[in-house]
Design an enzyme around this catalytic site. Sequence first.
Site, PDB file in Angstrom:
ATOM      1  N   GLY A  18       2.053  -5.769 -43.058  1.00 40.41           N
ATOM      2  CA  GLY A  18       1.830  -7.207 -43.231  1.00 40.41           C
ATOM      3  C   GLY A  18       2.442  -7.749 -44.521  1.00 40.41           C
ATOM      4  N   CYS A 281       3.472   7.071 -38.522  1.00 39.58           N
ATOM      5  CA  CYS A 281       3.777   6.539 -37.187  1.00 39.58           C
ATOM      6  C   CYS A 281       4.066   7.578 -36.104  1.00 39.58           C
ATOM      7  CB  CYS A 281       4.980   5.609 -37.269  1.00 39.58           C
ATOM      8  SG  CYS A 281       4.597   4.090 -38.098  1.00 39.58           S
TER       9      CYS A 281
END
Length: 480
Positions: A18, A281
């Site tokens: 973000g 990830c």
Amino acid sequence: MPVASIRSICCIGAGYVGGPTMAVIADRCPDVQVTVVDINQTRIDAWNNSDLSRLPVYEPGLDAVVRRARGRNLHFSTAVEEAIAAADMVFISVNTPTKTKGLGAGQASDLRWVEACARQVTKSATGHTIVVEKSTLPVRTAEAVKAILASAEQSSDGSQVTFAVLSNPEFLAEGTAIQDLESPDRVLIGGEDPDAIDSLVSVYSHWVPQERILRTNLWSSELSKLTANAFLAQRISSINSVAALCEATGADVREVARAIGSDSRIGAKFLQAGPGFGGSCFQKDILNLVYLCRHFGLPDVANYWESVVQLNSWQQHRIARTVVQKLFGTVTGKHVAILGFAFKADTNDTREAPAIRIAKDLLEEGAQLAIHDPKVDSEQIARDLQLPASTEPDVESGLTRAALSGEGTWWPSDDIASAIKGADAVIILTEWNQYRELNWAVLAPLMRQPAWVFDARSVVTPSEIQAAGLNLWRVGEGQP
Ligand code: UDX
Ligand code: ADP
């Protein structure tokens, strides 16, 4: 709904994704007000820190972007409701870790934070709001988000609130996040509402060429993100599997990688054999894919992808085993220096770092580990190894009491020479540039002979190691 021009964006979650993403959007779209909100006050304070070297995320170039935009049209705040109410577009960029318990534990993503955000949006949104999924999410999460938002549309009394949901996954890699955001290979926007898609396209069009903005349906977008990471991770497991075969047969994996990478259909990137992939990830996304395949009745597809993760842990255990074998079958009480703990160079991130599994295996065997990393602090290493640091032993007087009892211990080393002093072996696990430039002629005499260098990242120059009288093991290098 006509194509709304976006004036105000709110991003929920001021984390690794973000923060940098919104900073670049604000920098490139001076006409849009961007507010990043988080429930974590400390994190928000760090984003507002006047000392730009103390931002909560370290990324080359991030400080300059924040300097230009912060206070102008980029804001960091804990006033979540207010920011949602003012926004035309809300990005959800919160953490989605793998579930640790319950249904799907160990594989499925824990969506409780995403769900909480969707509910928060229903409470605070006004007018028409476009909700954009930014977190990596399992396929069909948008459906859940939509259902929650739809309940608010129905129950809204008085003023009408409406929502559109888009998926816009990020493809940024740590260490190159700003570059990846400023000139992306592609921007992916999935959704069903063409006007909402156009609105998000208009944001990216401030700096991304049209042909790089891909429109898909919602599920394709969500699945593309998981698939991209699965393909990248699969290449690493493939080359690591070949590295083991090279070692067994006398081939050299660097030569094989160059040979196959010159085929334009294969391409040269992501063919670097090493200690296995880490990071937040790859493993998480593949396990997610595996879970989805099982859920949709495709066990063979699930097994295929699961093997990519299995090969990765095998590679890490294999490296630890190789060290033990080369050191005459035992590392109990032996001093081994580990150079590099981060999952890759230019980051202080240790999530799923190969060093964790390899160090744990060696500790289990009773090794005494001196651990050096230029960016990772010792508290983080202690948390990852689930073992507090011990004090550095006095090399002159030989073994510590723990070493004599056969227990594995570790201590942090601030400089490379003191990590190596008295060691039987050095293992290089992160490709930091400074490890490429070590003067082995000076370091070798500090070690206990016969001494070994285990280079899991192909960073040393073999002739220098040999000239210094050290034994060398390099990943994927067989003895012809
Ligand atoms: C990855 C994806 O690249 C990015 O697109 C996605 O959004 C998030 O996940 P990241 O985890 O930051 O990014 O790092 P990446 O550079 O992809 O490396 C992942 C792991 O693979 C590291 O441990 C790295 O050392 C390893 N790796 C990479 C290899 O072992 N060999 C290679 O050739 C490339
Ligand atoms: P990522 O790597 O995906 O960015 P991080 O864990 O770095 O993930 O960041 C996610 C951020 O989201 C954290 O700072 C966390 O505090 C924040 N967050 C989680 N749930 C909420 C919520 N409901 N409202 C606001 N912020 C949230």
